[in-house]
Design an enzyme around this catalytic site. Structure first.
Site, PDB file in Angstrom:
ATOM      1  N   ASP A 295       0.869  -1.422  -0.212  1.00  0.00           N
ATOM      2  CA  ASP A 295       0.210   0.633  -0.049  1.00  0.00           C
ATOM      3  C   ASP A 295       0.857   1.452   0.089  1.00  0.00           C
ATOM      4  O   ASP A 295       1.650   1.269   1.199  1.00  0.00           O
ATOM      5  CB  ASP A 295      -0.916  -0.350   0.932  1.00  0.00           C
TER       6      ASP A 295
ATOM      7  N   TYR B 218      -1.692  -7.923  -8.748  1.00  0.00           N
ATOM      8  CA  TYR B 218      -1.761  -6.866  -8.836  1.00  0.00           C
ATOM      9  C   TYR B 218      -0.855  -6.393  -9.939  1.00  0.00           C
ATOM     10  O   TYR B 218      -1.395  -5.670 -10.685  1.00  0.00           O
ATOM     11  CB  TYR B 218      -1.206  -5.665  -7.514  1.00  0.00           C
TER      12      TYR B 218
HETATM   13  C1  LIG Z   1      -2.270  -3.774  -3.170  1.00  0.00           C
HETATM   14  S1  LIG Z   1      -2.423  -5.309  -2.229  1.00  0.00           S
HETATM   15  C2  LIG Z   1      -0.760  -6.408  -3.273  1.00  0.00           C
HETATM   16  C3  LIG Z   1      -1.467  -8.153  -2.632  1.00  0.00           C
HETATM   17  C4  LIG Z   1      -0.181  -8.504  -3.931  1.00  0.00           C
HETATM   18  N1  LIG Z   1       1.650  -8.695  -3.139  1.00  0.00           N
HETATM   19  C5  LIG Z   1      -0.105  -8.550  -4.652  1.00  0.00           C
HETATM   20  O1  LIG Z   1       0.966  -7.722  -5.275  1.00  0.00           O
HETATM   21  O2  LIG Z   1      -1.068  -8.517  -6.066  1.00  0.00           O
HETATM   22  C6  LIG Z   1      -1.513  -5.209  -0.808  1.00  0.00           C
HETATM   23  C7  LIG Z   1      -1.368  -6.466   0.623  1.00  0.00           C
HETATM   24  O3  LIG Z   1      -1.341  -6.000   1.686  1.00  0.00           O
HETATM   25  C8  LIG Z   1      -1.999  -6.394   3.411  1.00  0.00           C
HETATM   26  N2  LIG Z   1      -1.663  -5.628   3.988  1.00  0.00           N
HETATM   27  C9  LIG Z   1      -1.538  -4.033   4.208  1.00  0.00           C
HETATM   28  N3  LIG Z   1      -0.709  -3.923   5.110  1.00  0.00           N
HETATM   29  C10 LIG Z   1      -1.083  -5.456   6.035  1.00  0.00           C
HETATM   30  C11 LIG Z   1      -0.292  -5.271   7.648  1.00  0.00           C
HETATM   31  N4  LIG Z   1      -0.401  -4.048   8.288  1.00  0.00           N
HETATM   32  N5  LIG Z   1      -0.074  -6.492   7.928  1.00  0.00           N
HETATM   33  C12 LIG Z   1      -0.698  -7.599   6.728  1.00  0.00           C
HETATM   34  N6  LIG Z   1      -1.035  -7.174   5.984  1.00  0.00           N
HETATM   35  C13 LIG Z   1      -1.204  -6.155   5.433  1.00  0.00           C
HETATM   36  C14 LIG Z   1      -3.091  -6.151   2.488  1.00  0.00           C
HETATM   37  O4  LIG Z   1      -4.676  -6.833   3.364  1.00  0.00           O
HETATM   38  C15 LIG Z   1      -3.116  -6.766   0.515  1.00  0.00           C
HETATM   39  O5  LIG Z   1      -3.484  -7.596   0.811  1.00  0.00           O
END
Ligand SMILES: C[S@@+](CC[C@H](N)C(=O)[O-])C[C@H]1O[C@@H](n2cnc3c(N)ncnc32)[C@H](O)[C@@H]1O
Length: 235
Positions: free
Chosen positions: A126, A202
């Site tokens: 994120d 993504y």
């Molecule tokens: C934008 S998505 C990207 C998913 C994957 N890596 C991709 O590239 O398709 C970011 C992921 O990070 C996870 N995430 C964000 N902050 C997190 C945290 N503090 N602890 C665990 N997971 C987290 C979210 O739930 C989400 O699934």
């Protein structure tokens, strides 16, 4: 279509202890014993629906992989995807070198002891665009200090993002920590999809939209750095 409630999702996770780790803190310092071997451990922080980590676990049976995310539903989908990728396994049939862990990355040091990991993947984390949220970015110095601690002498971070702002922020963050980078790319798939690399959900979406993907590798461990420098001497 039958929709699962939160309770149904949790029950599904509980039925898969071979693949899903609901209390990963309990495995701290014990991951090698849990996998039953001393192979290197690579972790994806924020695995989402799990395409990347399940594909890597299929390609590299001698590496142990852990996908971390904080949402039950993503772990359920990740498990489903992993079983499909590994030839359509049933619940209860384990994948020896893959685990999906439910955990908040903010407390990652509670999941691993110093030196327990060899590689951390940060894929499309994120971007937290507002300045006041900078500390939440997974490449903020506060996170990098934790990663440095839990990575071993061969430790590396592999980072990919679609966000130019996050990439700029991260390069500065790595550099401020005195970390050396390698293979920096400002448009990873410029000449077509890199089939030699594994893509995330993504990444495929952004690639189809023609957006540039930014990527770099960060050398953390002493051995990783020495190996890189001697490879330059040979080049
Ligand atoms: C934008 S998505 C990207 C998913 C994957 N890596 C991709 O590239 O398709 C970011 C992921 O990070 C996870 N995430 C964000 N902050 C997190 C945290 N503090 N602890 C665990 N997971 C987290 C979210 O739930 C989400 O699934």
């Amino acid at each position: 279509m039958r929709l699962r409630g939160r309770k149904g999702i949790r029950e599904s996770l509980e039925r898969q202890p071979d693949l899903i780790v609901l209390d990963p803190k309990a495995r701290r310092g014990e991951w090698a014993r849990h996998f039953g071997n001393s192979n290197p451990i690579h972790v994806e922080l924020g695995m989402g629906k799990g395409r990347f980590i399940s594909e890597l676990s299929l390609r590299n049976p001698d590496i142990n992989y852990i996908g971390v995310d904080m949402f039950d539903e993503l772990l359920r989908r990740g498990a489903e995807k992993a079983r499909l990728a590994h030839g359509g396994l049933e619940e209860g049939e384990g994948i020896p070198n893959l685990r999906l862990a439910l955990f908040n990355i903010e407390y990652i040091e509670e999941m691993f002891t110093p030196g327990e990991l060899e590689r951390i993947y940060l894929n499309f984390s994120d971007p937290w665009p507002k300045k006041r949220h900078a500390r939440r970015r997974l490449t903020h110095a506060n996170f990098l200090r934790k990663y440095k601690d839990i990575l071993n002498g061969r430790g590396e971070i592999h980072f990919k993002t679609d966000s130019r702002n996050l990439f700029e922020f991260s390069l500065n963050s790595f550099s401020d920590m005195g970390l050396r980078m390698r293979d920096i790319s400002l448009h990873l798939h410029q000449d077509g999809l890199r089939e030699d690399m594994v893509q995330t959900e993504y990444e495929l979406k952004f690639f189809e939209q023609g957006m540039p993907i930014y990527r770099c590798e960060v050398l953390i461990g002493k051995e990783a750095l020495e190996e890189h420098i001697s490879s330059l001497d040979l080049a």
